[in-house]
Design a protein around this motif. Sequence first.
Motif, PDB file in Angstrom:
ATOM      1  N   ASP A 191      16.730 -24.278 -30.275  1.00 39.21           N
ATOM      2  CA  ASP A 191      15.780 -25.538 -29.757  1.00 39.21           C
ATOM      3  C   ASP A 191      16.036 -25.532 -28.119  1.00 39.21           C
ATOM      4  O   ASP A 191      17.130 -25.841 -27.739  1.00 39.21           O
ATOM      5  N   PHE A 201       8.030 -23.667 -29.212  1.00 39.56           N
ATOM      6  CA  PHE A 201       7.992 -24.913 -28.461  1.00 39.56           C
ATOM      7  C   PHE A 201       7.143 -25.134 -27.390  1.00 39.56           C
ATOM      8  O   PHE A 201       7.494 -24.493 -26.439  1.00 39.56           O
ATOM      9  N   LYS A 240       5.867 -28.750 -31.515  1.00 43.05           N
ATOM     10  CA  LYS A 240       6.454 -27.625 -32.333  1.00 43.05           C
ATOM     11  C   LYS A 240       5.170 -26.914 -32.814  1.00 43.05           C
ATOM     12  O   LYS A 240       4.494 -27.520 -33.786  1.00 43.05           O
ATOM     13  N   VAL A 242       8.679 -20.194 -34.588  1.00 42.66           N
ATOM     14  CA  VAL A 242       8.397 -21.571 -33.935  1.00 42.66           C
ATOM     15  C   VAL A 242       8.054 -21.382 -32.376  1.00 42.66           C
ATOM     16  O   VAL A 242       9.091 -20.729 -31.959  1.00 42.66           O
ATOM     17  N   TYR A 280      12.046 -27.586 -41.810  1.00 44.36           N
ATOM     18  CA  TYR A 280      12.721 -27.398 -40.508  1.00 44.36           C
ATOM     19  C   TYR A 280      14.163 -27.987 -40.461  1.00 44.36           C
ATOM     20  O   TYR A 280      14.401 -29.183 -40.859  1.00 44.36           O
TER      21      TYR A 280
END
Length: 479
Positions: free
Chosen positions: A137, A190, A196, A188, A162
Motif C-alpha cells: 500500500d 490506489f 482503492k 489494486v 483484502y
Amino acid sequence: MKNFYAIVFMSFFALSCTKEDDKEGNTPDEEIDLTACFTASTDTIALGEALQLTNCSENAVIFSYDFGNNEISNQESPSVTYQQGGSFTITLVVYDDQKHSKTFTKTIFVETPVESYYLFPEIPLGYNGLPIELGIDPLNGNIFYLEKTEDLVNLTISKFYYKELGTNLIPTSNYITDQQFNTENAYVNFLGNGNKNIHFSRTLPELYGSQEITLNNSWALTATLSSATKYLYGYLKEGANSIFFGTQKDNGTYKAVIENRNANGDAFDVQFKTVGSNNAVLTDMIKTSTGYIAFGATFDKNIILPFISNYSPILVFFDTNFTITKTVELSNSVLGTHISEANHLNGAYHLIQLSNGNLATYGNGELNITDSDGNHINTHYFNVDNKIQAMISLGDTFIISTGDGYLRKFDPTGTEIKKLNYKGSFIPEILEINDKLFFVAGYRTKDTILNIGELSVVKTFYGAVDKDLNLISVESIFN
C-alpha cells in the motif's frame, strides 16, 4: 667371485628386510590391506529422520565414528538421528589388530522442513484460502494481498478479501465482493483521491471480461462495473494518472487497448491498437527510455470449440505517445497448442527488462528471453498446474515461481542457475523488502472434518528467501 659377492649381498638384503618386518609384526603389504569405508542410506535426510550407516571396511576390528554433531559410536554399522539442520561430516577411523589405522569421511545434508520457516494465517477448516495478488500500500507502506475464499463444505459463493499485514505479520481482513465466474488474476490501483480501485478477471470458456470494484477509505462501495467485453490486465502510474492496458471488444473484435484514467479513476482517453490481423491483448507493460514495451498476444476468438485458437505471444514496442513502432512475434512459443478457451487467459503475466537490456516474459507457464529488440535467446515451458505464478527482476538475474512447487533463478540468457522447492503451488507476486524477498503463497493440503472426512484444500502461507534462494525467517524481512 663377483657372483659370490652378489649372492651374499642379496641374501643379506633379504634377511635385513625380514628382520625389519618382524620388528613391526607386519609386512608393508599387510598394512595396505586395511581400508576404512562405510555407505549411508541417503546423502540427504530430513530433520529427525534416522540415517543408517553400513560398514564396508576391510580387515578392521575396531570402529570409531564421529557424526559431526558431538556424538560418537563404536558400533560397526550404527544409525544416527540429527536434531539440527545443515551439513555434517561423518568421520570413521578403523584399526586392525596391530593398531594400524585408516580414516574415511562422508558429508551428508540434513534438511530443515521448509514449513518451519513459514507463517500460516488461520483459515477455517473446509475453506480454500487462495492468494491472487500481493503488493504494498503506497499510503501506509503495509503489505497487502487479495485472497479468494471458498467454502467447500456449504458450497456458498466464493468471496474476495483484502488482507493487510503490519510488521507483526498478523492480517486484518476486509470483505470486497463475491466472485463472478472464474477468477485467477486481480490487482489494486490506489487512486489519487485515496480510493482503492480493484480489478478481477471474470471468464468462462467462452466469456472474456472483468469485474471492477471501487472502495473508499471506509471500505464503502462507491462504484462497481462488470464487463463481458473488456479486460484490463494492469496499469502504470504516470503522476496522478494511470495508464491501463488490456483488451476490449470493438466492432466484434477484441483489440489491444490503452486507457488513461485520472486520479478519480475516470477514463479520459481510450486508444484501440491494431496488432496483427485478428484479436489481440496487452497483458503487461513497462516504461523504457524511448517509450514503452508491452507483452501480449494475438489469437482467434471463436463461438464454438475451441473458443480460443492460434494463440501467439508478442512484444509490442511503443514510442512515448503510444504509437506502435514494432511488433515481434515470440515464434518459439508452444502456447498455441495449450490455450483453447478464455479461462486460459485470466492468469498472471509478467514482463521485465534486465540490466543488460534483455527482456523476459512469463505467462501460462512459458518463459521467453529476448534481447532488447525482441530477438529470441531462450524459451522454457513449464507444465501449467495453475496460472498464478510470480516473476521478479534482480537487475542482472531474475526469479520466477513454477506450478510444480519451485522458485527458480535465471541468468540474463535464461539459463537456470538455482532452484528451491518451496512446496507451494500459487504465488501471485514476489516483493523485495530490505534487500530480501517476501511472498504470500498457496499450498495444497487436506482438512479432516467430522462427519465429512478429508477434503483437499488450498491454504495460504507467508515465506521469505534471500536473493540466492535460501530460505530465511519471515520476520527477518523487517530487520
